[in-house]
Structures are given as structure tokens and as C-alpha cells.
Design a protein around this motif. Structure first.
Motif, PDB file in Angstrom:
ATOM      1  N   ILE A 193       1.019  -1.117  -0.029  1.00  0.00           N
ATOM      2  CA  ILE A 193       0.011  -0.034   0.019  1.00  0.00           C
ATOM      3  C   ILE A 193       0.946   1.194  -0.156  1.00  0.00           C
ATOM      4  N   ARG A 194       0.717   2.112  -0.914  1.00  0.00           N
ATOM      5  CA  ARG A 194       1.677   3.036  -1.314  1.00  0.00           C
ATOM      6  C   ARG A 194       0.812   4.248  -1.757  1.00  0.00           C
ATOM      7  N   PRO A 195       1.725   5.446  -1.625  1.00  0.00           N
ATOM      8  CA  PRO A 195       1.091   6.716  -2.178  1.00  0.00           C
ATOM      9  C   PRO A 195       0.723   6.410  -3.803  1.00  0.00           C
ATOM     10  N   ALA A 196      -0.508   6.884  -4.125  1.00  0.00           N
ATOM     11  CA  ALA A 196      -0.730   6.910  -5.757  1.00  0.00           C
ATOM     12  C   ALA A 196       0.456   7.952  -6.349  1.00  0.00           C
ATOM     13  N   VAL A 197       0.601   7.571  -7.432  1.00  0.00           N
ATOM     14  CA  VAL A 197       1.324   8.403  -8.552  1.00  0.00           C
ATOM     15  C   VAL A 197       0.367   8.659  -9.846  1.00  0.00           C
ATOM     16  N   LEU A 198       1.002   9.706 -10.581  1.00  0.00           N
ATOM     17  CA  LEU A 198      -0.040   9.920 -11.483  1.00  0.00           C
ATOM     18  C   LEU A 198      -0.456   8.917 -12.662  1.00  0.00           C
ATOM     19  N   SER A 199       0.701   7.851 -12.649  1.00  0.00           N
ATOM     20  CA  SER A 199       0.486   6.801 -13.628  1.00  0.00           C
ATOM     21  C   SER A 199      -0.599   5.628 -13.207  1.00  0.00           C
ATOM     22  N   ASP A 200      -0.798   5.853 -11.831  1.00  0.00           N
ATOM     23  CA  ASP A 200      -2.040   5.036 -11.376  1.00  0.00           C
ATOM     24  C   ASP A 200      -3.388   5.752 -11.763  1.00  0.00           C
ATOM     25  N   ASN A 239      -2.626  16.883   4.054  1.00  0.00           N
ATOM     26  CA  ASN A 239      -3.739  16.289   4.831  1.00  0.00           C
ATOM     27  C   ASN A 239      -4.610  15.223   4.051  1.00  0.00           C
ATOM     28  N   GLN A 240      -4.221  15.186   2.750  1.00  0.00           N
ATOM     29  CA  GLN A 240      -4.593  14.211   1.875  1.00  0.00           C
ATOM     30  C   GLN A 240      -3.924  13.084   1.565  1.00  0.00           C
ATOM     31  N   HIS A 241      -4.359  11.810   1.755  1.00  0.00           N
ATOM     32  CA  HIS A 241      -3.447  10.534   1.447  1.00  0.00           C
ATOM     33  C   HIS A 241      -4.143   9.844   0.558  1.00  0.00           C
ATOM     34  N   GLY A 243      -6.468  -1.860  -5.463  1.00  0.00           N
ATOM     35  CA  GLY A 243      -7.441  -1.106  -4.486  1.00  0.00           C
ATOM     36  C   GLY A 243      -6.845   0.157  -4.409  1.00  0.00           C
ATOM     37  N   THR A 244      -7.989   1.091  -4.023  1.00  0.00           N
ATOM     38  CA  THR A 244      -7.298   2.293  -3.779  1.00  0.00           C
ATOM     39  C   THR A 244      -8.452   2.989  -2.467  1.00  0.00           C
ATOM     40  N   LEU A 245      -7.977   4.109  -1.920  1.00  0.00           N
ATOM     41  CA  LEU A 245      -8.805   4.865  -1.152  1.00  0.00           C
ATOM     42  C   LEU A 245      -8.157   6.158  -0.783  1.00  0.00           C
ATOM     43  N   GLN A 246      -8.832   6.962  -0.244  1.00  0.00           N
ATOM     44  CA  GLN A 246      -8.368   8.585   0.081  1.00  0.00           C
ATOM     45  C   GLN A 246      -8.612   8.518   1.436  1.00  0.00           C
ATOM     46  N   LEU A 247      -7.825   8.935   2.408  1.00  0.00           N
ATOM     47  CA  LEU A 247      -7.685   9.350   3.654  1.00  0.00           C
ATOM     48  C   LEU A 247      -7.546  10.911   3.775  1.00  0.00           C
ATOM     49  N   THR A 248      -8.358  11.477   4.508  1.00  0.00           N
ATOM     50  CA  THR A 248      -8.410  13.005   4.640  1.00  0.00           C
ATOM     51  C   THR A 248      -8.198  13.083   6.167  1.00  0.00           C
ATOM     52  N   ILE A 249      -7.224  13.854   6.833  1.00  0.00           N
ATOM     53  CA  ILE A 249      -6.990  14.235   8.032  1.00  0.00           C
ATOM     54  C   ILE A 249      -7.704  15.642   8.069  1.00  0.00           C
ATOM     55  N   VAL A 250      -8.579  15.731   9.149  1.00  0.00           N
ATOM     56  CA  VAL A 250      -9.208  16.986   9.499  1.00  0.00           C
ATOM     57  C   VAL A 250      -9.141  17.761  10.816  1.00  0.00           C
ATOM     58  N   GLN A 260      -7.593  -1.025   7.241  1.00  0.00           N
ATOM     59  CA  GLN A 260      -6.629  -1.248   8.522  1.00  0.00           C
ATOM     60  C   GLN A 260      -5.504  -0.183   8.256  1.00  0.00           C
ATOM     61  N   TRP A 261      -4.959  -0.191   7.204  1.00  0.00           N
ATOM     62  CA  TRP A 261      -4.099   0.645   6.911  1.00  0.00           C
ATOM     63  C   TRP A 261      -4.459   2.296   7.339  1.00  0.00           C
ATOM     64  N   ALA A 262      -5.751   2.624   6.757  1.00  0.00           N
ATOM     65  CA  ALA A 262      -6.252   3.915   7.014  1.00  0.00           C
ATOM     66  C   ALA A 262      -6.569   4.094   8.558  1.00  0.00           C
ATOM     67  N   VAL A 263      -6.973   3.108   9.182  1.00  0.00           N
ATOM     68  CA  VAL A 263      -7.148   3.280  10.875  1.00  0.00           C
ATOM     69  C   VAL A 263      -5.618   3.541  11.396  1.00  0.00           C
ATOM     70  N   ASP A 264      -4.846   2.524  10.974  1.00  0.00           N
ATOM     71  CA  ASP A 264      -3.643   3.071  11.612  1.00  0.00           C
ATOM     72  C   ASP A 264      -2.730   4.202  11.300  1.00  0.00           C
ATOM     73  N   GLU A 265      -2.978   4.500  10.007  1.00  0.00           N
ATOM     74  CA  GLU A 265      -2.469   6.000   9.913  1.00  0.00           C
ATOM     75  C   GLU A 265      -2.920   7.017  10.390  1.00  0.00           C
ATOM     76  N   SER A 266      -4.305   6.810  10.761  1.00  0.00           N
ATOM     77  CA  SER A 266      -5.247   7.941  11.573  1.00  0.00           C
ATOM     78  C   SER A 266      -4.803   7.986  12.799  1.00  0.00           C
ATOM     79  N   ARG A 267      -4.337   6.710  13.426  1.00  0.00           N
ATOM     80  CA  ARG A 267      -3.703   6.754  14.844  1.00  0.00           C
ATOM     81  C   ARG A 267      -2.482   7.511  14.676  1.00  0.00           C
ATOM     82  N   ARG A 268      -1.708   7.217  13.895  1.00  0.00           N
ATOM     83  CA  ARG A 268      -0.332   7.578  13.723  1.00  0.00           C
ATOM     84  C   ARG A 268      -0.505   9.145  13.411  1.00  0.00           C
ATOM     85  N   GLN A 269      -1.396   9.694  12.940  1.00  0.00           N
ATOM     86  CA  GLN A 269      -1.535  11.214  12.630  1.00  0.00           C
ATOM     87  C   GLN A 269      -2.239  11.664  14.043  1.00  0.00           C
ATOM     88  N   LYS A 270      -2.662  10.914  14.869  1.00  0.00           N
ATOM     89  CA  LYS A 270      -3.425  11.257  16.377  1.00  0.00           C
ATOM     90  C   LYS A 270      -4.655  11.724  16.315  1.00  0.00           C
TER      91      LYS A 270
END
Length: 150
Positions: free
Chosen positions: A6-13, A51-53, A65-72, A105-115
Motif C-alpha cells: 500500500i503506497r501513495p498513488a502516483v500520476l500513472s495510477d 492532509n490528503q493521502h 485497490g485505492t482509497l483516500q484518507l483525509t486528516i481534518v 486497517q492501513w487507514a485506521v493505523d495511519e489515522s492513529r499515527r496522525q493522532k
């Protein structure tokens, strides 16, 4: 799924992401895989915002697969930060494989990491399978959502 990344998307994706966004009855009505211009513009706005992932799940260099996680950051809930999960899509061939669970689970873990103190998401009321999926992962349908098309 040991070879999954699971990695950040790049333009070619973008073509693969848009194809997944369009691969259901709702997405087919609102996405335009034949014209990627607006998606390239949006991708730049997303990647310029810390704040966008926007992430993709990749195996053997294939986007599955894909998703967007926004930190608010906010003032409510005693100044807490929350996250919002949007645009979750799993390639049709991978549905039911556990990939969606891994991505959430990646998104939840990243959310925890972002407090973050709360993770939110919405799902169209017609997506009953998605609702069961999120409830199985511990999410509760606690609010009524509203939209205003501009």
C-alpha cells in the motif's frame, strides 16, 4: 498477500483508479474513464495537500485497490483531529480476498499515527454489501449524511 504494497498513488495510477471508481452502477453514472483530464487536475490538488493521502494497493505492479484518507483538524471534541475515508474501491477480481480489510486497517493505523481520535466514512445507502463490510470492521452507522450538489 505478502507481496502486497500500500503506497501513495502516483500520476500513472490514475487510469486504474478511475477504472475502479467507475466499476459499479453508481460510479458508472458519475465517472468518465475516457477523459482523464479532470482527474489529473484533481490528483495535483490532492498531492499538494499534506492532509490528503491517496493510496493504492499494488501487487506485481498492478493496482488492485485505492482509497483516500483525509486528516481534518478541528475544534469540536475538545480540539480533536479526525480522519475521513473516501473513495474506497477494490478491483472486482479481488473483492472478498481480504484486501479491503487490509486497506481499511492501513487507514485506521495511519489515522492513529496522525493522532486522530475518530475515523469517519460514508457509503451510499444502496451499497448494502459495503455497509455490512464496514460494520464487520467495527464502524457504526451513527449519523445521517446530507449532500448538496453544486
Amino acid at each position: 498477500m505478502n507481496d502486497l504494497a500500500i503506497r501513495p498513488a502516483v500520476l500513472s495510477d490514475i487510469p486504474a483508479i478511475v477504472a475502479m471508481l467507475a466499476d459499479d452502477p453508481l460510479g458508472a453514472e458519475r465517472e468518465s474513464p475516457d477523459d482523464l483530464t479532470p482527474y489529473h487536475t484533481a490528483f495535483q490538488r490532492v498531492t499538494d495537500d499534506p492532509n490528503q493521502h491517496l493510496v493504492v494497493a499494488v501487487r506485481a505492479e498492478r493496482v488492485l485497490g485505492t482509497l483516500q484518507l483525509t486528516i481534518v483538524p478541528g475544534l469540536s471534541r475538545r480540539g480533536s483531529t479526525r480522519s475521513i475515508i473516501e473513495g474506497v474501491r477494490i478491483h472486482a477480481e479481488e473483492r472478498g480476498s481480504g484486501l479491503g480489510t487490509q486497506m481499511i486497517q492501513w487507514a485506521v493505523d495511519e489515522s492513529r499515527r496522525q493522532k486522530c481520535t475518530l475515523v469517519q466514512l460514508t457509503s451510499d445507502v444502496t451499497r448494502t454489501d459495503a455497509r455490512r463490510f464496514y460494520e464487520r470492521l467495527g464502524f457504526t452507522a451513527s449519523h445521517v449524511g446530507f449532500k448538496l450538489t453544486l
